[in-house]
Design a protein around this motif. Structure first.
Motif, PDB file in Angstrom:
ATOM      1  N   ARG A 128       0.833  -1.201   0.000  1.00 47.37           N
ATOM      2  CA  ARG A 128       0.000   0.000   0.000  1.00 47.37           C
ATOM      3  C   ARG A 128       0.871   1.256   0.000  1.00 47.37           C
ATOM      4  O   ARG A 128       0.598   2.220  -0.730  1.00 47.37           O
ATOM      5  N   HIS A 133      -0.184   5.026  -1.150  1.00 47.31           N
ATOM      6  CA  HIS A 133      -1.367   5.127  -0.301  1.00 47.31           C
ATOM      7  C   HIS A 133      -0.965   4.933   1.169  1.00 47.31           C
ATOM      8  O   HIS A 133       0.178   4.680   1.488  1.00 47.31           O
ATOM      9  N   LYS A 139       3.626   5.358   5.625  1.00 45.23           N
ATOM     10  CA  LYS A 139       4.604   5.728   4.609  1.00 45.23           C
ATOM     11  C   LYS A 139       6.012   5.811   5.198  1.00 45.23           C
ATOM     12  O   LYS A 139       6.992   5.412   4.567  1.00 45.23           O
ATOM     13  N   GLU A 172      -3.919  13.405   7.453  1.00 42.84           N
ATOM     14  CA  GLU A 172      -3.227  12.163   7.744  1.00 42.84           C
ATOM     15  C   GLU A 172      -2.595  12.224   9.127  1.00 42.84           C
ATOM     16  O   GLU A 172      -2.303  13.300   9.666  1.00 42.84           O
TER      17      GLU A 172
END
Length: 234
Positions: A128, A133, A139, A172
């Motif tokens: 992902r 994403h 991340k 986020e």
């Protein structure tokens, strides 16, 4: 002297435990291979009867076990033992990523199935994040895994490419781990430790001459030093 393969393994973190029927388990990861067959349930030659395992936190997909080798000068040798789910999670990952998965995946079944669920969740996170994403935290976790794999992360700091900072995306989750001590994170998960910019020079003639003669100072660049790769260069 340049470090060789065995020196590289010796520098890794070490654990001592038994070799069971299922192999060995370290932090909810099971490692097994046929090289362990003669030693399952047996005591090691060491005084405590336990076997010595070394592992790389930057690449926990396998461990190395010290096994008796009478035909070798040192009397022992190192055998690599893979994680049983290494084919399920083919993307490189780190112990940092594994700890993140352990905190986010609740155990709802037996030990073996829970390890399988952790492996699936880890694979999903890495895929992902590779596709762009996921949350900010995910991340960063995936970026640290990629950095460790591509730059051969082990210990120490030397030189390398300067990472580019990634701006937080609206809405986020901001990554904030206590181990970072509040230091800002770059895109690849490395700590931003660049020194402050030098003070501006005065407009005097002497300074102008000096600036014309001396090259502009380059900003230090940081990466992680791999003694095994250094030994291969030698």
């Amino acid at each position: 002297m340049p470090l060789g393969r065995e020196d590289y393994i010796e520098l890794m973190p070490v654990k001592r435990q038994k070799i069971n029927d299922y192999g060995i388990r370290i932090d909810y990861r099971t490692y097994d291979h046929k090289v362990l067959n003669p030693y399952r349930g047996e005591s090691s030659p060491a005084a405590d009867g336990l076997w010595e395992f070394h592992y790389n936190p930057h690449a926990p997909g396998q461990v190395w076990v010290r096994l008796p080798k009478p035909d070798q000068p040192r009397g022992y040798g190192w055998e690599a033992v893979p994680w049983i789910h290494h084919t399920l999670v083919s993307t490189p990952f780190t112990d940092f990523a594994w700890q993140h998965i352990k905190r986010t995946v609740a155990r709802r079944t037996d030990r073996a199935q829970h390890e399988h669920d952790l492996a699936l969740a880890l694979r999903d996170l890495l895929e992902r994040a590779a596709a762009g994403h996921g949350t900010r935290r995910e991340k960063v976790v995936a970026a640290r895994a990629r950095t460790a794999a591509t730059e051969g992360a082990v210990w120490g700091v030397l030189y390398g490419r300067q990472p580019e900072a990634e701006a937080d995306e609206p809405g986020e989750e901001v990554f904030d781990d206590s181990e970072d001590d509040g230091a800002p994170l770059a895109d690849n998960g490395a700590l931003s430790i660049w020194p402050a910019e030098p003070p501006p020079q005065s407009d005097s003639t002497d300074c102008a001459v000096q600036e014309a003669v001396l090259p502009a100072p380059r900003r230090p660049q940081v990466t992680v030093y791999d003694p095994f790769e250094e030994s291969l260069r030698w």
